[in-house]
Design an enzyme around this catalytic site. Structure first.
Site, short mmCIF file in Angstrom:
data_model
loop_
_atom_site.label_atom_id
_atom_site.label_comp_id
_atom_site.label_asym_id
_atom_site.label_seq_id
_atom_site.Cartn_x
_atom_site.Cartn_y
_atom_site.Cartn_z
N ASP A 129 -18.48 -12.22 -1.30
CA ASP A 129 -17.31 -11.51 -0.77
C ASP A 129 -16.10 -12.44 -0.74
OD1 ASP A 129 -18.43 -9.02 -0.33
OD2 ASP A 129 -19.11 -9.52 1.69
N ARG A 179 -16.22 -7.44 -8.30
CA ARG A 179 -15.91 -6.21 -7.57
C ARG A 179 -14.40 -6.21 -7.33
NH1 ARG A 179 -17.83 -6.78 -1.88
NH2 ARG A 179 -19.88 -6.01 -2.55
#
Length: 309
Positions: A129, A179
């Site tokens: 992340d 992502r």
């Protein structure tokens, strides 16, 4: 309101009050699967039954000691073991500050490599992340170094950052899966686009770099305009629906998730869990007015005779 909630998400003095409030805990369960790995596994199994993929995330960030970082790393390895044991279609997302990035890059990379090696042995994948902009450069660098040794690792690009386009190009050269999201942190105007229209335009620009790359990426958004732009670009450039996936958050726009599945697209649901859910919960409230209204409605008193129904 958004700025206030984002600032609140970083307030460690307010966190205990919110986290021990019954209403807050009840509302948080809309966005957080629970506090245990069993809760997350059950949520992932339910997602899989709906023909969706999952990504599990043990909530927590900015650990303050090595023991905490090593404990988090052990927790992530255990997550991969349970995913394999339960035969779930799920991968794992993690934050580098939970693996000690604030303490030492060397410690963080050591722990990350151990997790990625474990995931790779089980045929799985680790998503790193992206956190606030003060961590972006180090996250990109560590991702590149670990990606040079293992293919089972990727990261996240935040479209509101000015630097995102160059980072996307550099990581594509390294063969890295990404992502793409808009970004959920409070950032200054010299670092990030302050206007939503500019963020949206950059999001579409980056999507158009990612999809034709031949690398499997995740397009993470609940914005119908961004979803439609992605579908249109994929169709116009003969990019089949199995070459990328849409990604959405647990508990948000489940109707849209199901619609995309019906249309033949892959959808991965990001499933957070754990006891350290306050910062994540506040960022979800900040993202959309509808989330705040959902929270406020649950604060209203209810009568036993149903008069306020």
């Amino acid at each position: 309101m958004r700025e206030f909630l984002l600032r609140l998400s970083e307030n460690k003095r307010v966190a205990p009050f919110i986290m021990h409030n019954g209403v807050s805990r009840r509302v948080a369960r809309r966005f957080v699967a629970g506090e245990t790995l069993d809760d997350a596994i059950a949520a992932a199994a339910e997602v899989n039954r709906a023909f969706q993929l999952a990504s599990l995330d043990l909530l927590g960030e900015n650990v303050s000691d090595e023991a905490g970082a090593r404990s988090a790393a052990a927790g992530y390895r255990a997550m991969f073991d349970r995913i394999a044991q339960e035969r779930l279609d799920a991968n794992v997302s993690l934050k580098l500050t939970q693996l000690g990035l604030d303490l030492s890059e060397e410690l963080c990379q050591e722990l990350l490599e151990g997790i990625v090696a474990h995931a790779s042995a089980l045929g799985n994948f680790v998503r790193i992340d992206m956190e606030g902009s003060q961590y972006t450069q180090r996250t990109v660098e560590i991702t590149r170094r670990v990606r040079a040794e293992y293919s089972a690792v990727g990261t996240v690009m935040q479209a509101y950052l000015y630097r995102a386009e160059q980072d996307v190009k550099d990581l594509l050269e390294a063969g890295c899966r990404m992502r793409l999201c808009k970004g959920a942190y409070k950032e200054p105007a010299d670092v990030a686009f302050p206007k939503k229209s500019d963020v949206d335009a950059n999001y579409v620009k980056l999507m158009k770099l990612l999809l034709p790359s031949g690398i499997y990426h995740g397009i993470a958004t609940h914005d119908p305009a961004m979803i439609q732009a992605t579908k249109d670009f994929a169709r116009d450039n003969s990019i089949s629906s199995d070459k990328f996936e849409f990604q959405m958050l647990y508990g948000i726009r489940t109707d849209l998730q199901k619609q995309l599945v019906r249309e033949g697209f892959r959808v991965r649901v990001y499933i957070p869990f754990g006891t350290d859910w306050f910062p994540y919960f506040m960022r979800r409230l900040a993202e959309r007015p509808a989330n705040v209204m959902f929270f406020l409605r649950n604060l209203l008193p209810r009568t036993s005779n149903g008069a306020n129904r």
